[in-house]
Design a protein around this motif. Structure first.
Motif, PDB file in Angstrom:
ATOM      1  N   TRP A   1      -1.589  -6.431   0.544  1.00 18.96           N
ATOM      2  CA  TRP A   1      -2.518  -6.216   1.665  1.00 18.96           C
ATOM      3  C   TRP A   1      -1.759  -5.960   2.955  1.00 18.96           C
ATOM      4  CZ3 TRP A   1      -3.202  -9.824   5.796  1.00 18.96           C
ATOM      5  CH2 TRP A   1      -4.204  -9.463   6.715  1.00 18.96           C
TER       6      TRP A   1
ATOM      7  N   ARG B   1      -0.605  -2.455   2.698  1.00 19.81           N
ATOM      8  CA  ARG B   1      -1.702  -1.492   2.761  1.00 19.81           C
ATOM      9  C   ARG B   1      -2.234  -1.321   4.179  1.00 19.81           C
ATOM     10  NH1 ARG B   1      -4.459  -3.923  -0.810  1.00 19.81           N
ATOM     11  NH2 ARG B   1      -6.174  -4.779   0.403  1.00 19.81           N
ATOM     12  N   GLU B   2      -2.328  -2.423   4.904  1.00 17.93           N
ATOM     13  CA  GLU B   2      -2.891  -2.406   6.251  1.00 17.93           C
ATOM     14  C   GLU B   2      -1.824  -2.333   7.345  1.00 17.93           C
ATOM     15  OE1 GLU B   2      -6.104  -2.147   6.695  1.00 17.93           O
ATOM     16  OE2 GLU B   2      -6.541  -2.379   4.548  1.00 17.93           O
TER      17      GLU B   2
ATOM     18  N   PHE C   1      -8.374 -10.226   5.172  1.00 17.02           N
ATOM     19  CA  PHE C   1      -7.835  -9.887   3.854  1.00 17.02           C
ATOM     20  C   PHE C   1      -8.912  -9.302   2.946  1.00 17.02           C
ATOM     21  CE2 PHE C   1      -7.445 -11.080  -0.597  1.00 17.02           C
ATOM     22  CZ  PHE C   1      -6.234 -10.484  -0.932  1.00 17.02           C
ATOM     23  N   THR C   2      -8.569  -8.248   2.252  1.00 18.72           N
ATOM     24  CA  THR C   2      -9.403  -7.685   1.187  1.00 18.72           C
ATOM     25  C   THR C   2      -8.483  -7.349   0.029  1.00 18.72           C
ATOM     26  OG1 THR C   2      -9.183  -5.470   2.142  1.00 18.72           O
ATOM     27  CG2 THR C   2     -11.171  -6.719   2.697  1.00 18.72           C
TER      28      THR C   2
ATOM     29  N   GLY D   1      -6.814  -5.466  -3.155  1.00 22.99           N
ATOM     30  CA  GLY D   1      -6.666  -4.061  -3.482  1.00 22.99           C
ATOM     31  C   GLY D   1      -7.561  -3.668  -4.635  1.00 22.99           C
TER      32      GLY D   1
END
Length: 206
Positions: free
Chosen positions: A29, A32-33, A193-194, A196
């Motif tokens: 995460w 990704r972010e 947070f999410t 993937g």
């Protein structure tokens, strides 16, 4: 673009052997972010009692065992930073989970430390023990994590590791520190947070 970010994040996780599933998800995460904003950071996996250091490009550089708050829990009592140690109850001796700015500072003895949460008086510092019976150095050296809970909430690392990996990297420019939870789910400790694609956030340990 998302697939590329996930691939890079997975590669970063593989470059840091020993990361738990939750730590790998958090690292992916962050990748990704770009949550670390190109700043070096520390990831502390409380259930594994281990710390990893990453550079601004999210490459794993080093890792070491840590000592943590003696009580399980992911938040700090609101006024804990204003109380003397003698007035901190055993169940309040937690290391808080979440994302913090890792800022250089000093303790009351003038020793350099890194603040994780200044208001809660939680810091990252070289291992030291006021009482020989605590056996903090021995606790760091054992292969089990069962004896790594001993502090009032601060994170203790081996002195040589602190001097070699942390002090040169974070003493001039604040970095970030991500502290994984004991009981909370990742999205509770890290509100943005999410997971993937294809990843499910594991249930918190009981």
């Amino acid at each position: 673009m998302l697939a590329t970010a996930l691939t890079v994040g997975a590669a970063a996780a593989q470059a840091a052997p020993g990361l738990s599933e939750s730590a790998q998800q958090l690292l992916q995460w962050i990748e990704r972010e770009s949550d670390n904003q190109n700043r070096p950071f520390v990831l502390i996996d409380k259930p594994q009692a281990r710390l990893w250091v990453f550079d601004g490009q999210r490459r794993a550089l080093a890792d070491a065992p840590v000592l943590l708050g003696s009580a399980l829990g992911d938040t700090s009592a609101p006024d804990i930073g204003t109380r003397p140690l003698s007035r901190i109850a055993p169940h309040e001796r937690t290391t808080p989970a979440g994302r913090f700015v890792l800022e250089p500072g000093e303790n009351h003895k003038g020793e350099d430390i890194f603040w994780i949460d200044y208001d809660a008086a939680v810091s990252l510092h070289r291992v030291r023990s006021a009482h020989a019976g605590e056996r903090r150095l021995e606790r760091l050296a054992t292969p089990t994590v069962a004896d790594n809970r001993i502090s009032y909430g601060c994170v203790n690392v081996p002195t040589a590791f602190y001097d070699r990996e942390l002090h040169p990297r974070f003493s001039r420019t604040p970095g970030l520190v991500y502290v994984l939870p004991d009981r909370q789910a990742l999205h509770e400790a890290f509100p943005h947070f999410t997971p993937g694609k294809g990843a499910a956030s594991p249930p918190p340990p009981r």
